[in-house]
Design a protein around this motif. Structure first.
Motif, mmCIF file in Angstrom:
data_model
loop_
_atom_site.group_PDB
_atom_site.id
_atom_site.type_symbol
_atom_site.label_atom_id
_atom_site.label_comp_id
_atom_site.label_asym_id
_atom_site.label_seq_id
_atom_site.Cartn_x
_atom_site.Cartn_y
_atom_site.Cartn_z
ATOM 1 N N LYS A 101 0.830 -1.212 0.000
ATOM 2 C CA LYS A 101 0.000 0.000 0.000
ATOM 3 C C LYS A 101 0.869 1.269 0.000
ATOM 4 C CE LYS A 101 -3.178 2.270 3.177
ATOM 5 N NZ LYS A 101 -3.991 2.064 4.387
ATOM 6 N N ASN A 102 1.923 1.259 0.806
ATOM 7 C CA ASN A 102 2.776 2.450 0.915
ATOM 8 C C ASN A 102 4.023 2.385 0.055
ATOM 9 O OD1 ASN A 102 1.085 3.639 2.863
ATOM 10 N ND2 ASN A 102 1.949 2.234 4.381
ATOM 11 N N LYS A 103 4.113 1.342 -0.743
ATOM 12 C CA LYS A 103 5.276 1.190 -1.618
ATOM 13 C C LYS A 103 5.116 2.110 -2.827
ATOM 14 C CE LYS A 103 7.713 -2.314 -4.243
ATOM 15 N NZ LYS A 103 7.831 -3.707 -4.656
ATOM 16 N N LEU A 104 6.227 2.543 -3.401
ATOM 17 C CA LEU A 104 6.125 3.376 -4.589
ATOM 18 C C LEU A 104 5.724 2.527 -5.792
ATOM 19 C CD1 LEU A 104 9.196 5.795 -4.406
ATOM 20 C CD2 LEU A 104 6.826 6.184 -3.676
ATOM 21 N N ALA A 105 4.726 3.005 -6.507
ATOM 22 C CA ALA A 105 4.347 2.366 -7.763
ATOM 23 C C ALA A 105 5.188 2.987 -8.879
ATOM 24 C CB ALA A 105 2.868 2.566 -8.035
ATOM 25 N N PHE A 106 5.263 4.308 -8.892
ATOM 26 C CA PHE A 106 5.999 5.008 -9.945
ATOM 27 C C PHE A 106 6.936 6.067 -9.373
ATOM 28 C CE2 PHE A 106 2.027 4.029 -12.487
ATOM 29 C CZ PHE A 106 2.637 3.102 -13.330
ATOM 30 N N ILE A 107 8.100 6.148 -9.991
ATOM 31 C CA ILE A 107 9.009 7.276 -9.768
ATOM 32 C C ILE A 107 9.123 7.930 -11.135
ATOM 33 C CG2 ILE A 107 11.364 7.974 -9.217
ATOM 34 C CD1 ILE A 107 11.619 5.331 -7.630
ATOM 35 N N TRP A 108 8.802 9.197 -11.193
ATOM 36 C CA TRP A 108 8.764 9.850 -12.501
ATOM 37 C C TRP A 108 9.788 10.979 -12.567
ATOM 38 C CZ3 TRP A 108 7.514 14.958 -13.797
ATOM 39 C CH2 TRP A 108 7.240 15.202 -15.155
ATOM 40 N N GLN A 109 10.484 11.060 -13.686
ATOM 41 C CA GLN A 109 11.365 12.203 -13.894
ATOM 42 C C GLN A 109 11.008 12.885 -15.202
ATOM 43 O OE1 GLN A 109 15.917 12.731 -14.798
ATOM 44 N NE2 GLN A 109 15.688 12.455 -12.602
ATOM 45 N N GLY A 110 10.774 14.196 -15.118
ATOM 46 C CA GLY A 110 10.485 14.984 -16.317
ATOM 47 C C GLY A 110 11.782 15.324 -17.028
ATOM 48 N N TRP A 312 12.930 -0.281 -14.760
ATOM 49 C CA TRP A 312 12.724 0.822 -15.697
ATOM 50 C C TRP A 312 12.616 0.295 -17.121
ATOM 51 C CZ3 TRP A 312 16.883 4.909 -17.374
ATOM 52 C CH2 TRP A 312 16.272 5.848 -18.223
ATOM 53 N N CYS A 313 11.429 0.437 -17.690
ATOM 54 C CA CYS A 313 11.241 0.159 -19.105
ATOM 55 C C CYS A 313 11.215 1.515 -19.798
ATOM 56 C CB CYS A 313 9.926 -0.584 -19.341
ATOM 57 S SG CYS A 313 9.471 -0.674 -21.075
ATOM 58 N N ALA A 314 12.210 1.752 -20.614
ATOM 59 C CA ALA A 314 12.377 3.089 -21.198
ATOM 60 C C ALA A 314 11.549 3.298 -22.466
ATOM 61 C CB ALA A 314 13.861 3.338 -21.467
ATOM 62 N N ALA A 315 10.661 2.383 -22.764
ATOM 63 C CA ALA A 315 9.797 2.544 -23.946
ATOM 64 C C ALA A 315 8.727 3.594 -23.666
ATOM 65 C CB ALA A 315 9.135 1.211 -24.278
ATOM 66 N N ASP A 316 7.833 3.761 -24.615
ATOM 67 C CA ASP A 316 6.731 4.696 -24.437
ATOM 68 C C ASP A 316 5.480 3.909 -24.060
ATOM 69 O OD1 ASP A 316 6.123 7.758 -25.395
ATOM 70 O OD2 ASP A 316 4.341 6.469 -25.460
ATOM 71 N N GLU A 357 21.590 5.627 -11.944
ATOM 72 C CA GLU A 357 22.363 5.880 -10.725
ATOM 73 C C GLU A 357 21.488 6.499 -9.641
ATOM 74 O OE1 GLU A 357 26.595 7.721 -10.687
ATOM 75 O OE2 GLU A 357 25.208 9.408 -10.574
ATOM 76 N N LYS A 358 20.748 7.519 -10.023
ATOM 77 C CA LYS A 358 19.972 8.260 -9.028
ATOM 78 C C LYS A 358 18.909 7.404 -8.343
ATOM 79 C CE LYS A 358 17.481 12.340 -8.008
ATOM 80 N NZ LYS A 358 17.034 13.656 -8.388
ATOM 81 N N TYR A 359 18.209 6.596 -9.135
ATOM 82 C CA TYR A 359 17.100 5.832 -8.550
ATOM 83 C C TYR A 359 17.474 4.388 -8.233
ATOM 84 C CZ TYR A 359 14.559 9.907 -10.180
ATOM 85 O OH TYR A 359 14.143 11.182 -10.405
ATOM 86 N N GLY A 360 18.716 4.016 -8.489
ATOM 87 C CA GLY A 360 19.131 2.650 -8.176
ATOM 88 C C GLY A 360 18.372 1.618 -8.989
ATOM 89 N N VAL A 361 18.252 1.882 -10.294
ATOM 90 C CA VAL A 361 17.505 0.971 -11.168
ATOM 91 C C VAL A 361 18.189 -0.397 -11.177
ATOM 92 C CG1 VAL A 361 16.866 0.546 -13.586
ATOM 93 C CG2 VAL A 361 16.597 2.836 -12.594
ATOM 94 N N THR A 362 17.397 -1.458 -11.028
ATOM 95 C CA THR A 362 17.959 -2.813 -11.020
ATOM 96 C C THR A 362 17.752 -3.532 -12.355
ATOM 97 O OG1 THR A 362 15.911 -3.707 -10.085
ATOM 98 C CG2 THR A 362 17.645 -3.112 -8.526
#
Ligand code: PRX
Length: 641
Positions: A101-110, A312-316, A357-362
């Protein structure tokens, strides 16, 4: 055999052994959910329905299915018949009663550096509010809603809100333009359209709302437009038609409580348009039940997803990759995902590596074209960033050339992250030919079909091709996430996919199978061109050209391109009174950009007096290709002149 043996024993130290085999390291094998690929493959091929039923059991259902597969009306297969669910029940609702419930679903960067993140709790709130807004706008179960947005978090929110109330979303990729958008609205007859004022891309603003206004001049279908403000640049708002997202969401109608609609497993979830042989794009129909099970299982096993991951899926989100593996499967597994709005090289070619690096993408999942594009800036850019959080890489959209594969493996994965080269299509909904992390890899091969599935390479007469011989790739077993039909055109579904080899699904790709049973995709065999991984029809480009007053006839072909994979080359016959100038060629390129979208702009426009055609008037694109590549023209006995 050797390959099988090693996979079974989980041997290997992450380094290359022999010429072209990459084994998983002990760490990878140790954490893998499926350590023994062969055992599960054997087991699941003996009892495919048991395998899929077990995966479905891991999800939530309002009512259990009566039968896993109903093939009585094939090729119109039905899955989990009698079951009741809603993909949102699994993507959001279920998590609200757990630690997620309190876990992040999305981290977004503009692209401009803006940042947002959203927990499952907040995502539920936003989706519920917007679902109520849609209801207040008159959207009901079964209605189509077109979504045409940039890469903002409101795009998945809008998709989920539609699904929650049983409406069918039709997302049109934000890189498409006026005619592409218009034809998709017209076909789906959406009464509501959701868009943004604009999107940031490459330091510029893509004026989405302006494109919407143009497209809506060509159709009367849309009654209401909801506009999400992203750029803040002034846009035209049509009185009585256009409403701001934030204003609607501030009204009492936007209550945060909304019941999720109980859907039949076979009820449609979305339409997604894709290019084929003719000029009119077709919409594939995907469902709530089977689609959920298929994408959930493939995501879980192929990316070996756990609660600790930052994926992180970098597609659209506007492409099938985004639907299945940015929005739905990651949410169903309770994953935390990164979404980045902009271009990989803005403002510098290290933008992606900074995000890792910033978000620790695995886990990073992207397309060969992006890798080739970043490769040309050299390894100094990734080397300056800490990429040690990565544990798995992915590739999708087109064949990955071994050179790009090795660069990705070495410089991004630092020789320790297996690359999941996933072959699939808008039509298949889920990964079809793909490794899992313990499978030994060969650069450029997607290895073997996923559990329960069978694929074959056939010659023109339907005979199995010899090892390493090129032929047509077909799929011979049904799978739960398969598209159910072409929207409003079941005949086209049958003739496109199920007629060349009756009873077998024709993929439109050519491929070969090597002596280890590994599949190698070669490319499209129909009139589809993969440009930077995007799928475009030659006929669409041609009709965009012909819609210009100077053009009498046009032909489009794909030719190899170092970064894009393929580039569009066109041949144009002008109407009398028009001169073949450089200026006109540029005007035509821009025209295609405005009609279809920037990705469809031809690389080259050549003015010609004639086009090679068959006696029945069909353009012989293969002759044009052969000539352009300086290759033999093959059988031209049917040529008209
Ligand atoms: O030609 C194959 C290629 O992309 C086509 C499907 O395109 P689309 O429906 O837009 O879906 C793309 C994302 C799933 C296929 O017919 N393709 C996709 N993935 C791969 C690939 N070719 C080789 N290797 C892949 N991994």
């Amino acid at each position: 055999m050797m390959v099988e043996q090693l996979a079974r024993n989980g041997k290997g130290n992450g380094t290359k052994e022999g010429a072209d085999l990459y084994y998983p390291s002990a760490d990878v094998v140790e954490r893998a959910q499926v350590k023994d690929w062969n055992a599960l493959a054997d087991f699941s091929s003996k009892d495919p329905m048991g395998f899929w039923a077990a995966r479905a059991e891991e999800l939530g259902w309002y009512q259990k299915w009566d039968s896993v597969l109903d093939d009585s009306g094939k090729p119109f297969y039905k899955w989990f018949v009698g079951g009741k669910t809603n993909i949102v029940h699994n993507a959001i609702d279920r998590h609200l009663h757990t630690h997620r419930k309190n876990k992040l679903a999305f981290i977004w960067q503009g692209e401009d550096g803006a940042e947002r993140s959203m927990s499952y709790f907040s995502l539920n709130r936003e989706v519920s509010k917007f679902a109520n807004v849609l209801k207040a706008l008159g959207v009901r179960k079964g209605d189509r809603v077109t979504i045409y947005m940039g890469r903002v978090m409101e795009l998945p929110i809008a998709m989920l809100a539609c699904a929650k109330i049983g409406a069918i979303h039709s997302v049109v990729y934000g890189g498409f333009s006026v005619e592409a958008l218009h034809s998709r609205i017209e076909d789906s007859q959406s009464r509501v359209l959701i868009t943004c004022d604009g999107a940031f891309l490459n330091g510029k603003v893509v004026e989405l709302k302006g494109i919407v206004d143009e497209a809506l001049k060509r159709t009367a279908a849309v009654e209401t437009v909801v506009v999400y403000r992203r750029t803040g640049k002034p846009v035209h708002m049509e009185e009585g038609r256009d409403y701001w997202w934030h204003e609607l969401m501030a009204l009492p109608i936007a209550s945060p409580k909304c019941e999720t609609e109980k859907m039949d497993a076979e009820d449609p979830l979305f339409l997604l348009y894709t290019s084929g042989t003719t000029g009119t794009p077709k919409a594939l129909v995907h469902t709530h039940g089977g689609y959920s099970v298929g994408i959930y299982a493939t995501f879980k096993y192929v990316f070996d997803i756990t609660d600790e991951d930052r994926y992180w899926c970098a597609a659209d989100p506007g492409w099938i990759t985004g639907h299945s593996y940015i929005v739905y499967a990651p949410l169903m597994t309770g994953t935390t995902s990164v979404i980045y709005e902009g271009a990989p090289t803005y403002p510098y070619p290290d933008r992606w590596w900074r995000i890792v690096e910033k978000y620790g993408v695995t886990i990073l999942y992207t397309a060969p074209t992006a890798i080739r594009g970043l490769m040309r800036f050299g390894e100094a850019w990734p080397n300056r960033c800490d990429l040690s959080s990565l544990r798995l890489l992915g590739s999708v959209g087109e064949p990955i050339n071994p050179e790009a594969w090795r660069w990705y493996y070495k410089n991004i994965g630092k020789d320790r992250c297996p690359i999941m080269d996933t072959w699939w299509q808008t039509e298949t909904g889920m990964f079809m030919i793909t490794p899992t992390p313990v499978v030994p890899l060969k650069p450029g091969s997607g290895t073997r079909p996923f559990f329960t599935l069978r694929a074959e390479v056939l010659d023109d007469h339907g005979r199995t091709a010899a090892p390493n011989e090129e032929g047509f790739l077909v799929l011979t077993t049904p799978w739960p996430a398969m598209a159910r039909t072409v929207y409003k055109d079941p005949d086209r579904y049958v003739s496109t996919y199920w007629t060349k080899y009756p009873g077998k699904y024709f993929t439109g790709d050519s491929a070969r199978v090597d002596e280890d049973g590994y599949f190698w995709i070669i490319g499209r065999v129909d009139d589809v061109i993969k440009v930077s991984g995007y799928r475009l029809g030659t006929a669409e480009v041609e009709s965009a050209l012909v819609s210009h007053p100077a053009v009498a006839e046009a032909a489009a072909i794909g030719l190899p391109h170092e970064i894009k994979g393929n580039a569009i080359h066109t041949y144009v016959i002008l109407r009398s009174g028009f001169e073949p100038t450089e200026k006109l060629a540029e005007e035509l390129r821009q025209h295609v950009g405005v009609e279809l979208g920037p990705i469809a702009k031809p690389e080259k426009i050549e003015f010609v007096a004639k086009l090679p055609k068959t006696r029945s008037g069909k353009i012989m694109r293969r002759v044009l290709r052969a000539r352009a590549l300086g290759m033999p023209e093959g059988d031209i006995s049917t040529i008209e002149d």
